[in-house]
Design an enzyme around this catalytic site. Structure first.
Site, PDB file in Angstrom:
ATOM      1  N   ARG A  80      55.864  22.293  -2.647  1.00 43.45           N
ATOM      2  CA  ARG A  80      55.421  23.256  -1.646  1.00 43.45           C
ATOM      3  C   ARG A  80      55.275  22.559  -0.295  1.00 43.45           C
ATOM      4  NH1 ARG A  80      53.419  24.743  -6.502  1.00 43.45           N
ATOM      5  NH2 ARG A  80      53.005  26.946  -6.971  1.00 43.45           N
ATOM      6  N   HIS A  83      50.073  22.771   0.388  1.00 42.95           N
ATOM      7  CA  HIS A  83      49.444  23.014  -0.922  1.00 42.95           C
ATOM      8  C   HIS A  83      50.302  22.459  -2.059  1.00 42.95           C
ATOM      9  CE1 HIS A  83      46.260  25.808   0.560  1.00 42.95           C
ATOM     10  NE2 HIS A  83      47.138  26.049   1.506  1.00 42.95           N
ATOM     11  N   ARG A 120      45.527  29.147  -9.028  1.00 47.82           N
ATOM     12  CA  ARG A 120      45.973  27.787  -8.692  1.00 47.82           C
ATOM     13  C   ARG A 120      45.123  27.258  -7.537  1.00 47.82           C
ATOM     14  NH1 ARG A 120      49.641  25.165  -5.228  1.00 47.82           N
ATOM     15  NH2 ARG A 120      50.543  23.277  -6.108  1.00 47.82           N
ATOM     16  N   ASN A 156      41.450  30.412   0.483  1.00 45.95           N
ATOM     17  CA  ASN A 156      41.004  29.019   0.581  1.00 45.95           C
ATOM     18  C   ASN A 156      39.525  28.932   0.226  1.00 45.95           C
ATOM     19  OD1 ASN A 156      43.429  27.893   1.418  1.00 45.95           O
ATOM     20  ND2 ASN A 156      42.953  28.042   3.595  1.00 45.95           N
ATOM     21  N   PHE A 169      51.462  27.956  12.929  1.00 46.68           N
ATOM     22  CA  PHE A 169      51.303  27.328  11.602  1.00 46.68           C
ATOM     23  C   PHE A 169      52.190  26.090  11.431  1.00 46.68           C
ATOM     24  CE2 PHE A 169      51.770  27.160   6.895  1.00 46.68           C
ATOM     25  CZ  PHE A 169      50.442  26.948   6.585  1.00 46.68           C
ATOM     26  N   HIS A 347      51.973  35.327  -2.935  1.00 44.72           N
ATOM     27  CA  HIS A 347      52.445  35.974  -1.707  1.00 44.72           C
ATOM     28  C   HIS A 347      51.358  36.941  -1.230  1.00 44.72           C
ATOM     29  CE1 HIS A 347      54.786  37.838   1.266  1.00 44.72           C
ATOM     30  NE2 HIS A 347      55.672  38.511   0.561  1.00 44.72           N
ATOM     31  N   ARG A 366      51.925  35.463   7.653  1.00 43.40           N
ATOM     32  CA  ARG A 366      51.958  35.006   6.258  1.00 43.40           C
ATOM     33  C   ARG A 366      52.789  35.958   5.414  1.00 43.40           C
ATOM     34  NH1 ARG A 366      46.146  33.896   3.894  1.00 43.40           N
ATOM     35  NH2 ARG A 366      47.325  32.685   2.371  1.00 43.40           N
ATOM     36  N   TYR A 370      55.763  33.804   2.920  1.00 46.23           N
ATOM     37  CA  TYR A 370      55.679  33.382   1.512  1.00 46.23           C
ATOM     38  C   TYR A 370      56.931  33.685   0.704  1.00 46.23           C
ATOM     39  CZ  TYR A 370      50.850  31.992   2.177  1.00 46.23           C
ATOM     40  OH  TYR A 370      49.721  31.332   2.597  1.00 46.23           O
ATOM     41  N   ARG A 377      62.057  27.276  -2.579  1.00 42.74           N
ATOM     42  CA  ARG A 377      61.447  26.380  -3.566  1.00 42.74           C
ATOM     43  C   ARG A 377      61.944  26.665  -4.971  1.00 42.74           C
ATOM     44  NH1 ARG A 377      56.631  25.981  -6.299  1.00 42.74           N
ATOM     45  NH2 ARG A 377      55.992  28.108  -5.802  1.00 42.74           N
TER      46      ARG A 377
HETATM   47 FE1  HDD Z   1      49.419  29.516   3.253  1.00 45.36          FE
HETATM   48  C1  HDD Z   1      50.799  28.225   0.455  1.00 45.36           C
HETATM   49  C2  HDD Z   1      46.412  29.765   1.659  1.00 45.36           C
HETATM   50  C3  HDD Z   1      47.911  30.390   6.231  1.00 45.36           C
HETATM   51  C4  HDD Z   1      52.390  29.725   4.666  1.00 45.36           C
HETATM   52  N1  HDD Z   1      48.742  29.072   1.430  1.00 45.36           N
HETATM   53  C5  HDD Z   1      49.468  28.539   0.397  1.00 45.36           C
HETATM   54  C6  HDD Z   1      48.645  28.383  -0.749  1.00 45.36           C
HETATM   55  C7  HDD Z   1      47.397  28.820  -0.421  1.00 45.36           C
HETATM   56  C8  HDD Z   1      47.469  29.250   0.947  1.00 45.36           C
HETATM   57  C9  HDD Z   1      46.187  28.866  -1.297  1.00 45.36           C
HETATM   58  C10 HDD Z   1      49.081  27.794  -2.076  1.00 45.36           C
HETATM   59  C11 HDD Z   1      49.548  28.848  -3.028  1.00 45.36           C
HETATM   60  C12 HDD Z   1      49.862  28.214  -4.371  1.00 45.36           C
HETATM   61  O1  HDD Z   1      48.941  27.680  -4.993  1.00 45.36           O
HETATM   62  O2  HDD Z   1      51.024  28.276  -4.756  1.00 45.36           O
HETATM   63  N2  HDD Z   1      47.522  29.905   3.842  1.00 45.36           N
HETATM   64  C13 HDD Z   1      46.450  30.058   3.009  1.00 45.36           C
HETATM   65  C14 HDD Z   1      45.348  30.593   3.775  1.00 45.36           C
HETATM   66  C15 HDD Z   1      45.765  30.752   5.054  1.00 45.36           C
HETATM   67  C16 HDD Z   1      47.140  30.327   5.098  1.00 45.36           C
HETATM   68  C17 HDD Z   1      43.998  30.927   3.187  1.00 45.36           C
HETATM   69  C18 HDD Z   1      45.021  31.278   6.242  1.00 45.36           C
HETATM   70  C19 HDD Z   1      44.147  32.202   6.169  1.00 45.36           C
HETATM   71  N3  HDD Z   1      50.022  29.943   5.104  1.00 45.36           N
HETATM   72  C20 HDD Z   1      49.267  30.330   6.187  1.00 45.36           C
HETATM   73  C21 HDD Z   1      50.124  30.692   7.293  1.00 45.36           C
HETATM   74  C22 HDD Z   1      51.404  30.529   6.840  1.00 45.36           C
HETATM   75  C23 HDD Z   1      51.319  30.048   5.481  1.00 45.36           C
HETATM   76  C24 HDD Z   1      49.648  31.188   8.650  1.00 45.36           C
HETATM   77  C25 HDD Z   1      52.702  30.773   7.549  1.00 45.36           C
HETATM   78  C26 HDD Z   1      52.896  31.670   8.452  1.00 45.36           C
HETATM   79  N4  HDD Z   1      51.245  28.974   2.685  1.00 45.36           N
HETATM   80  C27 HDD Z   1      52.350  29.188   3.426  1.00 45.36           C
HETATM   81  C28 HDD Z   1      53.629  28.802   2.735  1.00 45.36           C
HETATM   82  C29 HDD Z   1      53.112  28.355   1.334  1.00 45.36           C
HETATM   83  C30 HDD Z   1      51.610  28.485   1.479  1.00 45.36           C
HETATM   84  C31 HDD Z   1      54.480  27.869   3.473  1.00 45.36           C
HETATM   85  C32 HDD Z   1      53.578  27.006   0.813  1.00 45.36           C
HETATM   86  C33 HDD Z   1      53.920  27.203  -0.642  1.00 45.36           C
HETATM   87  C34 HDD Z   1      53.853  28.643  -0.850  1.00 45.36           C
HETATM   88  O3  HDD Z   1      53.503  29.261   0.326  1.00 45.36           O
HETATM   89  O4  HDD Z   1      54.085  29.234  -1.874  1.00 45.36           O
HETATM   90  O5  HDD Z   1      54.476  29.865   2.648  1.00 45.36           O
END
Ligand code: HDD
Length: 700
Positions: A80, A83, A120, A156, A169, A347, A366, A370, A377
């Site tokens: 990822r 995370h 997770r 989170n 981000f 997602h 977001r 996702y 991935r």
């Molecule tokens: Fe995110 C993963 C939580 C902002 C883009 N995010 C990811 C995961 C968590 C969060 C818990 C791990 C999921 C897992 O266990 O597979 N993210 C948050 C929280 C945010 C946040 C609480 C703000 C409130 N995230 C955020 C933004 C973006 C992303 C603003 C993009 C615009 N997040 C992602 C991602 C990930 C991710 C890149 C990486 C792996 C995945 O999604 O599955 O898309």
């Protein structure tokens, strides 16, 4: 040539023998099935490649070797992008009462209904192999397999975020992860790039306060809260919408470690958090969280000091109480880490009918990100076919084909409208039951603009700070001092100090002192912070600790010659309090008690340092204490426990060790020496009752 093996369990069901080259060979039989290739061809030899003569070249026709190596070469999928390091478990969500007034979501329609769940937990910045106790935000991603589709609450353990707009981000994450030229530091924000970005982004100040607090070094996943962060909507059957914030409250109470412990735990057990989850669930001590909702309407939103669409703000619980609506229980580990924890795809846009989004610009971004990341991935739009991602309710669509398609539609129709009938006709939309977006009215010019209502970056940072106990405030100051001490550019450190003066002058002054720096001018505020926000006790960890020592671990350091009955009595008292006991001895074979019996040990002194335990005891013989007093690992075991303000029990013969470790002769109220504490409490039960406070913070 055949030799019977004495190996345990499965190995003993079959014959092992040595091959012509001396290699161990284990053949099918008993419960061991015949190994095959992925095509199902039985394999006769998994030890040797096919070659021309025993010492000759390998042959290309060795399809078993070719396939085995081909598959191995492709075992990894991209980790990822954030995370990457995570740990998942299965469980269920139980609805306490129907919430029909609030939402039409199927999961909230029936009292007592249980919905399968997968959670997770993760760290954000580090790579997959990084250590668990990094100072970092923890991901708390929940997948609820409801009867009307999967609902993901991708949250989170901190209720606010660093940035307000998803546009930032990639910059935030680039800055937080290792620096691109040198590829370090790994899994930590203690470097110039992070603090450069953060100090140039005043909107991050509130979250920085949380990240520098003990929230960012939790004792375990079991003892932390989860938050959906954004404001969402819930919509009832009549189409009425309310705003909602999601909270997960651990029944186990909140708990963190100290920074010195975190650093040492990372060395002693980099898997501390995943091991904790594994041990708890495998031993039947299932962690539980209650789902809480903060529900409010447009009127509240209009009267609130901050914009409810701004993810850098929270709504104090004292203002809008958290209404508990159900519980989440984790009771089963995965069968296969890769198939489940690694391949699970969350997602934010996965919401069932009855739950909806708001225009929070971070959430909106977001919802785009996702799906995109999952395709990269997991490599195919069919990742939803993987069992961990597939809904557990019936699902039908005309989506077809693509890499690894596993649910293939039957029949003639793969489009609609069509004029076929019966099963061949395929699914149809359902206006009565299907997801309908809340018809929010929006009318405004297209702009790239941040709303002025997002401009107050300091007031809630201050509110967080003044809600902490003195101990917690000191930890925050020390964390800033540590992180900024790793920043090489003085101007960046200074910029952080310029912001913190808006949060708390004492904090800024004492931090400047800790850094040996002059206090710079206050940063210009985009909007002057509010004065008079009341402290919110819900924001403190120490004010929300556990009610008992249950689920915690007592480490007992023992020596040879110890009284076995004494160890047993303490162990029983701890178990009665719901705690687990780990015995630590100089040798892993255990300690030889006074009566000649062996007290089994689970850890050796230097392998099981006291940082791994919530409270400690030292039970030795006089001779044993003298021996331990010569051992560095034993002395630091005791000295660390004392310095980390742990409750400590020691028998009278252990005193020479305690003194060699530099502990005072006169016990404080957290030290039970020879059974009695500094304030006169005595006996194992009193000790374990005291341990519920987890730390004796008053120790100087
Ligand atoms: Fe995110 C993963 C939580 C902002 C883009 N995010 C990811 C995961 C968590 C969060 C818990 C791990 C999921 C897992 O266990 O597979 N993210 C948050 C929280 C945010 C946040 C609480 C703000 C409130 N995230 C955020 C933004 C973006 C992303 C603003 C993009 C615009 N997040 C992602 C991602 C990930 C991710 C890149 C990486 C792996 C995945 O999604 O599955 O898309």
């Amino acid at each position: 040539m055949a030799k019977l093996t004495s190996k345990t369990d499965t190995a003993s069901q079959t014959e092992d023998f040595t091959g012509t080259g001396g290699e161990t060979r284990q053949v099918a039989g008993g419960d061991r099935p015949t190994m095959t290739t992925a095509q199902g061809i039985p394999v006769s030899d998994d030890q040797n490649t096919l070659r021309q003569g025993a010492r000759g070249p390998a042959l290309m026709e060795d399809f078993h070797f070719r396939e085995k190596m081909f598959h191995f070469d492709h075992e990894r999928i991209p980790e990822r992008v954030v995370h990457a390091r995570g740990y998942g478990a299965h469980g269920f969500f139980e609805t306490y009462e129907p919430l029909t007034d609030l939402t039409s979501a199927d999961i909230f329609q029936r009292k007592g209904e249980r919905t399968p769940a997968f959670v997770r937990f993760s760290t954000v910045a580090g790579n997959k192999g990084s250590a668990d106790l990094a100072r970092d935000v923890r991901g708390f991603a929940v997948k609820l397999y409801t009867q009307e589709g999967n609902w993901d609450i991708v949250g989170n353990n901190i209720p606010v975020f660093f940035i307000q707009d998803a546009m930032k981000f990639p910059d935030l994450i680039h800055a937080a992860k290792e620096e691109p030229d040198r590829a370090f530091p790994q899994a930590q924000t203690a470097h110039d790039n992070f603090w450069d970005f953060a100090s140039l982004s005043p909107e991050s100040v509130h979250m920085l306060m949380w990240a520098m607090s003990d929230r960012a070094i939790p004792r375990s996943f079991r003892f932390m809260e989860g938050f959906g962060v954004h404001t969402f909507r819930m919509v009832n059957a009549e189409g009425k919408s309310h705003f909602v914030k999601f909270h997960w409250k651990p029944k186990q109470g909140l708990q963190s470690v100290t920074w010195d412990e975190a650093v040492k735990i990372n060395g002693a057990d980099p898997d501390f958090h995943r091991r904790d989850m594994w041990n708890a669930i495998q031993s039947g001590d299932y962690p539980e969280w209650e789902l809480g909702l903060q529900v409010f309407d447009e009127d509240f939103a209009d009267s609130f000091d901050f914009d409810i669409l701004d993810a850098t703000k929270l709504i104090p619980e004292e203002l809008v109480p958290v209404q508990i609506v159900g519980r989440l229980v984790l009771n089963r580990m995965v069968d296969n880490f890769f198939a489940e924890t690694e391949q699970v795809a969350f997602h934010t846009a996965n919401v069932p009918p009855g739950v909806d989004f708001t225009d929070d610009p971070l959430l909106q971004g977001r919802n785009f990100s996702y799906l995109d990341t999952q395709l990269k991935r997991l490599g195919s739009p069919n990742f939803t076919h993987l069992p961990i991602n597939a809904p557990k309710c019936p699902f039908h669509s005309f989506q077809q084909d693509g890499h690894m398609a596993m649910h293939n539609p039957k029949g003639r129709a793969n489009y609609e409208p069509n004029s076929w009938s019966g099963e061949a006709a395929g699914p149809r939309e359902n206006p009565a039951k299907g997801f309908t977006s809340y018809p929010e009215e929006v009318s405004a010019p297209k702009v790239r603009e941040r709303s002025e209502t997002f401009a107050d970056h300091y007031s809630q940072a201050r509110q967080f700070y003044i809600s902490q106990t003195e101990t917690e405030q000191t930890h925050i100051r020390d964390a800033f001092a540590f992180e900024l001490s790793k920043v090489e550019t003085p101007a960046i450190r200074s910029r952080v100090l310029s912001h913190l003066q808006h949060v708390d002058m004492d904090l800024a002054t004492s931090l400047a002192d800790a850094l040996g720096m002059e206090l710079p001018d206050k940063a210009d505020a985009a909007r002057e912070p509010l004065t008079g926000l009341e402290p919110s006790p819900a924001l403190s960890i120490l004010k929300n600790g556990p009610k008992s020592f249950a689920g915690r671990i007592l480490g007992i350091l023992v020596s040879d010659g110890v009284d076995a009955a004494e160890v047993d009595a303490l162990k029983k008292a701890a178990e009665k309090a719901g705690a687990k006991v780990v015995v630590v001895a100089p040798r892993i074979g255990g300690a030889k008690a006074k009566d000649g019996s062996i007290i089994p040990a689970q850890e050796k002194t230097d392998g099981g340092p006291s940082v791994l335990f919530d409270a400690v005891a030292v039970l030795t013989s006089s001779e044993g204490a003298e021996t331990l007093a010569q051992m560095h690992a034993a002395k630091t075991w005791v000295a660390d426990a004392f310095a980390h303000k742990k409750f400590l029990w020691a028998n009278a013969p252990a005193m020479p060790l305690l003194q060699a470790a530099g502990l005072p002769k006169d016990p404080d109220a957290g030290m039970f020496l020879d059974g009695t504490s500094g304030d006169g409490a005595s006996g194992p039960d009193a000790f374990l009752r005291a341990c519920a406070a987890l730390r004796f913070w008053d120790r100087s």
